[in-house]
Enzyme design. Structure first.
Site, mmCIF file in Angstrom:
data_model
loop_
_atom_site.group_PDB
_atom_site.id
_atom_site.type_symbol
_atom_site.label_atom_id
_atom_site.label_comp_id
_atom_site.label_asym_id
_atom_site.label_seq_id
_atom_site.Cartn_x
_atom_site.Cartn_y
_atom_site.Cartn_z
ATOM 1 N N GLU A 185 15.389 -24.016 -16.087
ATOM 2 C CA GLU A 185 13.959 -23.764 -16.283
ATOM 3 C C GLU A 185 13.115 -24.873 -15.656
ATOM 4 O O GLU A 185 11.892 -24.746 -15.563
ATOM 5 C CB GLU A 185 13.646 -23.616 -17.783
ATOM 6 C CG GLU A 185 13.893 -24.861 -18.637
ATOM 7 C CD GLU A 185 15.352 -25.042 -19.077
ATOM 8 O OE1 GLU A 185 16.268 -24.662 -18.323
ATOM 9 O OE2 GLU A 185 15.561 -25.594 -20.179
ATOM 10 N N SER A 235 25.538 -30.134 -18.339
ATOM 11 C CA SER A 235 26.053 -31.323 -19.017
ATOM 12 C C SER A 235 27.264 -30.960 -19.887
ATOM 13 O O SER A 235 27.432 -29.795 -20.280
ATOM 14 C CB SER A 235 24.943 -31.926 -19.874
ATOM 15 O OG SER A 235 24.498 -30.955 -20.801
ATOM 16 N N CYS A 290 26.226 -34.582 -9.770
ATOM 17 C CA CYS A 290 27.436 -34.691 -10.596
ATOM 18 C C CYS A 290 28.540 -35.399 -9.835
ATOM 19 O O CYS A 290 29.538 -35.805 -10.422
ATOM 20 C CB CYS A 290 27.911 -33.308 -11.016
ATOM 21 S SG CYS A 290 28.501 -32.353 -9.629
HETATM 22 P P1 NAD Z 1 21.910 -28.978 -18.930
HETATM 23 O O1 NAD Z 1 23.247 -28.922 -19.592
HETATM 24 O O2 NAD Z 1 20.783 -29.564 -19.693
HETATM 25 O O3 NAD Z 1 21.433 -27.501 -18.497
HETATM 26 C C1 NAD Z 1 22.274 -26.634 -17.775
HETATM 27 C C2 NAD Z 1 21.887 -25.195 -18.102
HETATM 28 O O4 NAD Z 1 22.095 -24.973 -19.510
HETATM 29 C C3 NAD Z 1 20.417 -24.881 -17.830
HETATM 30 O O5 NAD Z 1 20.323 -23.592 -17.263
HETATM 31 C C4 NAD Z 1 19.778 -24.947 -19.198
HETATM 32 O O6 NAD Z 1 18.665 -24.081 -19.343
HETATM 33 C C5 NAD Z 1 20.899 -24.528 -20.131
HETATM 34 N N1 NAD Z 1 20.815 -25.177 -21.455
HETATM 35 C C6 NAD Z 1 20.260 -26.377 -21.742
HETATM 36 N N2 NAD Z 1 20.365 -26.630 -23.057
HETATM 37 C C7 NAD Z 1 21.007 -25.576 -23.603
HETATM 38 C C8 NAD Z 1 21.426 -25.253 -24.939
HETATM 39 N N3 NAD Z 1 21.203 -26.077 -25.968
HETATM 40 N N4 NAD Z 1 22.072 -24.088 -25.134
HETATM 41 C C9 NAD Z 1 22.307 -23.251 -24.128
HETATM 42 N N5 NAD Z 1 21.933 -23.508 -22.833
HETATM 43 C C10 NAD Z 1 21.299 -24.660 -22.582
HETATM 44 O O7 NAD Z 1 22.131 -29.719 -17.537
HETATM 45 P P2 NAD Z 1 21.015 -30.191 -16.505
HETATM 46 O O8 NAD Z 1 20.304 -31.354 -17.085
HETATM 47 O O9 NAD Z 1 20.245 -29.042 -16.014
HETATM 48 O O10 NAD Z 1 21.944 -30.664 -15.281
HETATM 49 C C11 NAD Z 1 22.533 -31.931 -15.205
HETATM 50 C C12 NAD Z 1 23.942 -31.924 -15.745
HETATM 51 O O11 NAD Z 1 24.733 -30.988 -15.026
HETATM 52 C C13 NAD Z 1 24.644 -33.257 -15.576
HETATM 53 O O12 NAD Z 1 25.389 -33.517 -16.737
HETATM 54 C C14 NAD Z 1 25.551 -33.038 -14.378
HETATM 55 O O13 NAD Z 1 26.682 -33.866 -14.324
HETATM 56 C C15 NAD Z 1 25.936 -31.616 -14.595
HETATM 57 N N6 NAD Z 1 26.395 -31.005 -13.351
HETATM 58 C C16 NAD Z 1 27.731 -30.810 -13.221
HETATM 59 C C17 NAD Z 1 28.215 -30.270 -12.047
HETATM 60 C C18 NAD Z 1 29.676 -30.048 -11.862
HETATM 61 O O14 NAD Z 1 30.034 -29.450 -10.867
HETATM 62 N N7 NAD Z 1 30.550 -30.485 -12.753
HETATM 63 C C19 NAD Z 1 27.336 -29.914 -11.013
HETATM 64 C C20 NAD Z 1 25.977 -30.124 -11.198
HETATM 65 C C21 NAD Z 1 25.516 -30.671 -12.381
#
Ligand code: NAD
Length: 505
Positions: A185, A235, A290
């Site tokens: 979002e 995350s 990441c």
């Molecule tokens: P995030 O976990 O906050 O959000 C990811 C997705 O989950 C978003 O679409 C968000 O709307 C949704 N989300 C958030 N909170 C939620 C909840 N409580 N319940 C259900 N859905 C929820 O991650 P972010 O801040 O958008 O991205 C950064 C993170 O992603 C970092 O930890 C990074 O390491 C990780 N990441 C990992 C990879 C990989 O390949 N392993 C790649 C890119 C990013």
């Protein structure tokens, strides 16, 4: 721009359903910032559970046709999409910079690494071929084929608003699935732009849909009985939650989580090349990757020299608005910037020393942007939260180690296992490292070892929940179900009664 693409002056970004924008029924919205200006540039709709249900219904109906589209037809759509994306990638890069803040050159790099997977997915004909065994028993043949799953959900993070969706939906669509994408979002416009482009490329309406929102929309996807599989990237705590909830609802799940990537610098490494690599991999995209290097394990005998080389290079980095030719842009939100800054605040108390302090950085941009400059923290104890937490910002920690064994021990004790790198000129040490590190992606004198599209991407331990990595051969396995067929064309010699378990003769 054509009229299928969202106009930049749109005040509220709609969902994308059935080949067109859709407002849904929910009144809830979220704010989308321009991180370089610190201002709200648009709002995005937040879907209700009922909205998600309607989107899944649209996708289910469209899938009934798409699953029967020939491989040639699916390939033709992907080829056309690739050509459109290549021709118009600059528009997308501008959207990424405006909403994520990453500098334009980095936004272009993100698109290139996503497009690579579209090109790979065009090989669907080869990649979904089954196997055939003739005459396994007299006059009986066995063969396998791979079929699409149905409607699949993709939930993506803020840091790669184009690349991560491209990694998953290109393969899901090529394999004959219908997709519901729930992008972050925080920077949602790229998803609608890509949806418009897929429509232009000839993808039938409803096969690719975008639903915007927060936890409510995610939960609705995780629990919807007609969603067959979930690909999640984000995350670690949310990845674990998504994995547990979606598997409990009977879905196939791959949930890629967070990271804390180490770079081990041995004394025989070329320290100039290693310092270049540490700066590039630590501060590219403001550390919001990441696969960023966030910890350098420097062997004591060269640590002082290495830290000095890194600090010197950091002095040359230009921080500012991503459209102005800077090296590094802002962080995604003010809240995230403050969280990252809090780690610099505690470093001294934890016994570490801040060598370069990003709080003092000079900015080429608006003073209200979410800025934090590149930061280098030396002598970080592994007990400090600066070491243990995924900071996800432009903060590079140095942990000093006695040698290879201690460095490897620290890497293998980490709860994360996404990527790691070794810098050395000793082939024997590098070979030991690739064998002994408990990490999914290893770089040997390569700081960000993101595999090319025809190898799969994914970490170990708390960096990936589930068995399937992203894209490459794993991608096609994940988005298809294998079926084994045992066949006999009857003739009179096959008659007779036999209640025994089938055996081969
Ligand atoms: P995030 O976990 O906050 O959000 C990811 C997705 O989950 C978003 O679409 C968000 O709307 C949704 N989300 C958030 N909170 C939620 C909840 N409580 N319940 C259900 N859905 C929820 O991650 P972010 O801040 O958008 O991205 C950064 C993170 O992603 C970092 O930890 C990074 O390491 C990780 N990441 C990992 C990879 C990989 O390949 N392993 C790649 C890119 C990013």
């Amino acid at each position: 721009m054509t009229d299928t693409l969202p106009r930049t002056e749109t005040a509220v970004l709609d969902h994308w359903v059935g080949g067109a924008p859709w407002a849904g029924t929910s009144e809830r919205t979220g704010q989308v910032f321009n991180p370089a200006l610190g201002t709200v540039q648009k709002e995005v709709r937040f879907a209700s559970r009922e909205d998600v249900g309607q989107v899944v219904d649209a996708a289910s109906a469209a899938w009934l046709q798409w699953r029967d589209a020939s491989i040639a037809k699916r390939q033709a759509v992907l080829f056309a999409f690739r050509e459109l994306l290549n021709a118009r990638k600059e528009e997308l890069a501008e959207i990424l910079t405006a909403e994520h803040g990453k500098v334009l050159s980095d936004a272009r790099g993100e698109i290139a690494r996503g497009m690579e997977v579209v090109e790979f997915a065009c090989g669907v004909g080869h990649l979904t071929k089954g196997a055939y065994s003739e005459n396994v028993s007299t006059d009986i043949d066995v063969y396998t084929l791979r079929q699409p799953l149905g409607v699949v959900g993709i939930i993506s993070p803020f840091n790669f608003p184009a690349m991560v969706p491209l990694w998953f939906f290109s393969i899901a669509l090529a394999a004959g699935n219908a997709v519901v994408l729930k992008p972050s979002e925080k920077d949602p416009t790229a998803a609608n732009w890509l949806a418009g482009l897929l429509t232009e490329a000839g993808l039938p309406d409803g096969v690719f849909n975008v639903v915007h929102g927060d936890k409510e929309a995610v939960d609705a996807l995780l629990e919807h009985p007609d969603v067959r599989a979930i690909s999640f990237v984000g995350s670690t705590p949310i990845a674990k939650y998504v994995y547990e909830t979606a598997t409990a609802n009977g879905k196939r799940v791959q949930a890629l989580g967070g990271a804390k990537n180490h770079m081990l610098v041995l004394p025989d490494a070329d320290l100039d090349l290693a310092a270049d690599a540490a700066v590039n991999a630590g501060f590219g995209s403001a550390g919001e990757r990441c696969m960023a290097i966030s910890v350098v394990l420097a062997v004591d005998s060269v640590a002082d020299e290495f830290v000095a080389k890194v600090a010197e290079r950091m002095g040359g980095l230009k921080v500012g608005d991503g459209t102005r030719g800077c090296d590094m842009g802002p962080l995604i939100t003010g809240q995230h910037r403050d969280k990252v800054t809090s780690y610099i605040d505690v470093a001294g108390t934890d016994g570490a020393s801040v060598v370069v302090d990003g709080r003092d950085v000079e900015i080429d941009g608006d003073e209200n942007g979410f800025w934090l400059g590149p930061t280098l923290i030396d002598n970080v104890p592994t007990s400090s939260t600066v070491y243990t937490d995924e900071i996800f910002g432009p903060v590079l920690s140095v942990v000093r180690v006695e040698g290879y064994e201690e460095g490897l021990g620290i890497i293998n004790a980490s709860r994360y296992g996404n990527g790691t790198a070794i810098f050395t000129n000793d082939g024997g040490a590098a070979r030991r490292f690739q064998r002994e590190a408990t990490v999914g992606m290893i770089g040997i004198n390569v700081p960000i070892p993101v595999p090319v599209a025809y190898h799969s991407f994914g970490g170990w331990k708390a960096s990936l929940f589930g068995d399937a990595k992203a894209y490459g051969p794993h991608g096609f396995e994940f988005f298809t179900a294998e079926k084994a067929i045992t066949s006999r064309w009857l003739d009179p010699s096959h008659g007779g009664i036999n209640l025994g378990f089938p055996q081969h003769d």
